[in-house]
Each structure stands twice: as structure tokens, then as C-alpha cells.
Design an enzyme around this catalytic site. Structure first.
Site, PDB file in Angstrom:
ATOM      1  N   TYR A  51      38.301  33.941  26.308  1.00 49.34           N
ATOM      2  CA  TYR A  51      38.136  35.385  26.044  1.00 49.34           C
ATOM      3  C   TYR A  51      36.771  35.636  25.445  1.00 49.34           C
ATOM      4  O   TYR A  51      36.284  34.850  24.628  1.00 49.34           O
ATOM      5  CB  TYR A  51      39.209  35.869  25.049  1.00 49.34           C
ATOM      6  CG  TYR A  51      40.230  36.744  25.722  1.00 49.34           C
ATOM      7  CD1 TYR A  51      39.843  37.963  26.277  1.00 49.34           C
ATOM      8  CD2 TYR A  51      41.556  36.359  25.831  1.00 49.34           C
ATOM      9  CE1 TYR A  51      40.768  38.764  26.929  1.00 49.34           C
ATOM     10  CE2 TYR A  51      42.477  37.157  26.478  1.00 49.34           C
ATOM     11  CZ  TYR A  51      42.075  38.358  27.025  1.00 49.34           C
ATOM     12  OH  TYR A  51      42.974  39.145  27.668  1.00 49.34           O
ATOM     13  N   GLU A  53      35.484  39.298  24.745  1.00 52.07           N
ATOM     14  CA  GLU A  53      35.247  40.748  24.696  1.00 52.07           C
ATOM     15  C   GLU A  53      33.947  41.042  23.961  1.00 52.07           C
ATOM     16  O   GLU A  53      33.645  40.434  22.941  1.00 52.07           O
ATOM     17  CB  GLU A  53      36.417  41.439  23.995  1.00 52.07           C
ATOM     18  CG  GLU A  53      37.622  41.539  24.903  1.00 52.07           C
ATOM     19  CD  GLU A  53      38.850  42.102  24.210  1.00 52.07           C
ATOM     20  OE1 GLU A  53      38.766  42.478  23.028  1.00 52.07           O
ATOM     21  OE2 GLU A  53      39.898  42.153  24.864  1.00 52.07           O
ATOM     22  N   LYS A 229      30.846  40.500  49.246  1.00 49.17           N
ATOM     23  CA  LYS A 229      30.705  40.891  50.660  1.00 49.17           C
ATOM     24  C   LYS A 229      29.498  40.139  51.226  1.00 49.17           C
ATOM     25  O   LYS A 229      29.540  38.913  51.275  1.00 49.17           O
ATOM     26  CB  LYS A 229      30.607  42.409  50.754  1.00 49.17           C
ATOM     27  CG  LYS A 229      31.892  43.078  50.235  1.00 49.17           C
ATOM     28  CD  LYS A 229      31.888  44.573  50.390  1.00 49.17           C
ATOM     29  CE  LYS A 229      33.230  45.155  49.983  1.00 49.17           C
ATOM     30  NZ  LYS A 229      33.210  45.927  48.742  1.00 49.17           N
TER      31      LYS A 229
HETATM   32  N1  DSN Z   1      37.697  47.948  50.911  1.00 52.88           N
HETATM   33  C1  DSN Z   1      36.294  47.627  51.061  1.00 52.88           C
HETATM   34  C2  DSN Z   1      35.892  47.669  52.489  1.00 52.88           C
HETATM   35  O1  DSN Z   1      36.621  47.142  53.283  1.00 52.88           O
HETATM   36  O2  DSN Z   1      34.854  48.201  52.842  1.00 52.88           O
HETATM   37  C3  DSN Z   1      35.466  48.452  50.242  1.00 52.88           C
HETATM   38  O3  DSN Z   1      35.945  48.474  48.941  1.00 52.88           O
END
Ligand code: DSN
Length: 410
Positions: A51, A53, A229
Site C-alpha cells: 500500500y 496512498e 493499447k
Molecule cells: N473500450 C475501449 C475501446 O475499445 O476503445 C476504450 O475504453
């Protein structure tokens, strides 16, 4: 893995089944990617047990000697990856993109203030003011749309709408927009109307670091991004803002919205950010775009309509209306052939978001597996065959599984 197998067969079996599913299918979901083994190893480190915080060197717990160094190092790596100097402040604690965005809104705005953002059905995001998101409930939302003819952003029209709406915050950065975003134009619009400019680069962060998309930083007041991503890190998020906004925004992450940071995720993000500044990652980012352009071109050759006529980044929207199939059925049919996608609205969609007129394809994950333009041609051909001849799905599924063996997940 052996420990899980010995202790918990149910979960072990599910992990193995999910591995098999991922190994044997083609992932065209534009927001998904495979982090490296080093990133995944950091996620299983003992940082998970700690933890912390607070902010680095200002914590509410003991035992911080490594966590403080870790979080500071990862903040510095984020600045390095985006080429930022001392005038930017980084927060790597947001659990994911949605709380990161909400923390920014609550930091910069009063409830009821106006946000100008792209409509969800035109490629925007739920957290950019959809009526079902707290962002749409707590703030007054005005949406811009893409141009009906070009299906691209019309910066002149957005500027005019900004003058009319007088937003306190403008959002640029999307979930399903396939063209280069002119962040400079957004910066000028924001300056003209006295609004903050927030760029949500969740989808394109890896392309920006890899120099395959222009950077928003010269023009933005605050940038948010997820980290899993195109950036290819763990599931998480960052907020990067002008130093002068740090004290408004960061307290909204903690203690405003969140408790202790997920230190194992922060460690994994550090590993991903080190990978992202390598020449190999730059080649990856460039290949993601080349693959998307190849996939779009080959789909067009099979008479698929690509929204806006193509792509400049990692994603494309396919308008299925000339194929006599809707998004939901196409998603399900493709999945039965081992090609995993998601249905999506297209701009000015006459159908509902639950069963819209389009599907969204993206190339970050397949590019990580080493696929190139030649493989995009093959994938386009399978997509076309399955959509036009649904009976081919079970045969294609076998072909896809065999094809995938050549492209191991890292
Ligand atoms: N859900 C994501 C997407 O597929 O673009 C974005 O948060």
C-alpha cells in the site's frame, strides 16, 4: 503457473483456456494488445502487496523506500517517452482511463460546466460525456460530429461550435477515429475560446511515442492515456498535465477518487515505457499503421466500405450497410471463424449501438504477433469470405488456428 495448477484447478483451467483462445484467434480489437513477458512478469511482482496512498515521498504508510523510487522513475520514463521537460507533471496512479478522465474533469471544472467533445457514435468515448457516464451526468455536454460527407473532423465547424458553446474544456482524442488528429488546430480553438484542451490519447499513445502520429503535447493543457493499447503496457492509465494544473488535478485521483496505487501495475508500466523508447518499438508503431492501411486497402478490394475512405493510424471502421449484415451478426460470425472484433456505430448510424451498422478493426495486437502486410491481405480475404458465405466459418476457423501458429504471442 505450477502453483496455481496445484492449488486451484478451476482458475488454472480458465487461464489455460483463455491462453488457447488467444493463441488460436486473430485479435482485431483496436484497443487490445499483448504486453511483453517482462511487463507481465512485473505484474506478478511483490509490489502487488504494498500500500502506498499518497504521492511519492508524501505517503501515509511505512515501507516506502522502493515504491517512492519506483513511482518517480516511472514518471520520469513517461516524460522521456513523450519528450517532455520540467513544465509537465505526471501521475501514473489512475487505475484506468475512465477514472483518469473523471479526475481531470473534477479537477478543472465545476459541476455543470460545459465540455465540448466528439459524440460517442462518431468515434468518441463513453467518458467524454455520454449521458450514461458520470461525465455526462455531472457536466453540460456539447458534442461535435464528424462531417457527414468526408466523415472526418471539420476543424472550422468545431471552432464555430466552440464559439457558440463557450466550453470550459475541449476534448480531442477518440476510440474509433481513423485519421490524424490536428492537435494544433484544437489548441488554437481552445485558446480562442479560453477553454482547457484535454487530449485523450488512449488509443494512439504508442503511435505518438513511436513517432507514427503527431504529439498533442505542444498544444494541450492535459493529456490522459490508458497504458495497454498501442503503448503495449499493463492495464492502467496516466495523467500528464502542465505543472500549473498539478494541484487541481492530482488530488482528485487520490484522495478524490482512488485509494492506494497499484504498484505492480506501475512497475509494469515502467518496463513498458523503457521498451517504448527503443528503435524496435518505433518500427512496431510504424508497422501498426502500415498493417492498418494494408487491411483497409484489401477490404476495399473486397467491396467493404471503410469510413472516411481509409486510415492513418491503427484503426478503421467498416460500414457494413452494402453487405446486408449488421455489426452484431458480423462480430458473431467472424468470431465463429476465429477473428475477434467488436461491433461499432458508424457516423450518422441509422441503427442502434447494440446492433449498429459497423465493425471496428485494429492492428496493434496482430502487429505485436509479427504479422505484416501479406498477412493483412489474407485476413481481409477471410473476413470477406466469412461475411459473404457464413457456411465457410468453421473451415476458416481451422485455417486461422493453423495460421496463428506461425505468429506466437510474446
Ligand atoms: N473500450 C475501449 C475501446 O475499445 O476503445 C476504450 O475504453
Amino acid at each position: 503457473m505450477k502453483t496455481i495448477q496445484a492449488q486451484d484447478k478451476e482458475i488454472f483451467d480458465l487461464i489455460k483456456k483463455e491462453e488457447k483462445r488467444q493463441v488460436q484467434t486473430i485479435d482485431l480489437i483496436a484497443s487490445e494488445n499483448y504486453p511483453s513477458r517482462a511487463v507481465r512478469a512485473a505484474l506478478t511482482s511483490l509490489f502487488v502487496a504494498k500500500y502506498s496512498e499518497g504521492r511519492p515521498y508524501k505517503r501515509y504508510y511505512g515501507g516506502m523506500e522502493n515504491v517512492d523510487v519506483l513511482e518517480t522513475l516511472v514518471e520520469e520514463r513517461a516524460k522521456k517517452a513523450f519528450g517532455l521537460g520540467e513544465d509537465w507533471a505526471v501521475n501514473v496512479q489512475p487505475y484506468s482511463g475512465s477514472p483518469a478522465n473523471y479526475a481531470v474533469y473534477r479537477g478543472l471544472l465545476d459541476r455543470g460546466d460545459t465540455i465540448l467533445s466528439l459524440d460517442l457514435s462518431h468515434g468518441g468515448h463513453l467518458t467524454h460525456g455520454s449521458p450514461v457516464s458520470l461525465s455526462g451526468i455531472d457536466f453540460h455536454i456539447v458534442h461535435y460530429m464528424v462531417d457527414q460527407r468526408t466523415q472526418r473532423l471539420d476543424y472550422g465547424a468545431i471552432g464555430e461550435l466552440a464559439i457558440e458553446a463557450r466550453p470550459k474544456l475541449i476534448i480531442a482524442g477518440y476510440s474509433a477515429y481513423s485519421r490524424i488528429i490536428d492537435f494544433e488546430a484544437f489548441g488554437k480553438i481552445a485558446q480562442k475560446v479560453g477553454a482547457y484542451l484535454m487530449c485523450d490519447i488512449a488509443h494512439i499513445a504508442g503511435l505518438i511515442v513511436g513517432k507514427a502520429h503527431p504529439s498533442p503535447f505542444p498544444h494541450a493543457d492535459v493529456v490522459t492515456t490508458t497504458t495497454h493499447k498501442t503503448l503495449r503496457g499493463p492495464r492502467g492509465a496516466m495523467i500528464i498535465c502542465r505543472e500549473g494544473l498539478r494541484d487541481k488535478i492530482f488530488p482528485k485521483v487520490f484522495p478524490g477518487l482512488q485509494g492506494g496505487p497499484h504498484n505492480h501495475t506501475i512497475a509494469a508500466l515502467g518496463v513498458a515505457l523503457k521498451e517504448a523508447v527503443t528503435p524496435a518499438f518505433r518500427r512496431y508503431a510504424s508497422q501498426v499503421v502500415k498493417n492498418a492501411q494494408a487491411l483497409a486497402k484489401h477490404l476495399q478490394a473486397h467491396d467493404f466500405e471503410i469510413v472516411s475512405g481509409g486510415t492513418d493510424n491503427h484503426v478503421m471502421l467498416v460500414d457494413l450497410r452494402n453487405k446486408e449484415i449488421r455489426g452484431k451478426q458480423a462480430q458473431e460470425l467472424l468470431e465463429s471463424a476465429g477473428i475477434v472484433t467488436n461491433r461499432n456505430t458508424i457516423p450518422f448510424d441509422p441503427n442502434t449501438p447494440f446492433n449498429p451498422s459497423g465493425v471496428r478493426f485494429g492492428t496493434p495486437a496482430v502487429t505485436t504477433r509479427g504479422m505484416k502486410e501479406r498477412e493483412m491481405k489474407q485476413i481481409a480475404s477471410w473476413i470477406s469470405e466469412v461475411i459473404s458465405t457464413p457456411e465457410s466459418a468453421s473451415r476458416v476457423k481451422k485455417e486461422v488456428a493453423s495460421f496463428c501458429k506461425q505468429f506466437p504471442i510474446p
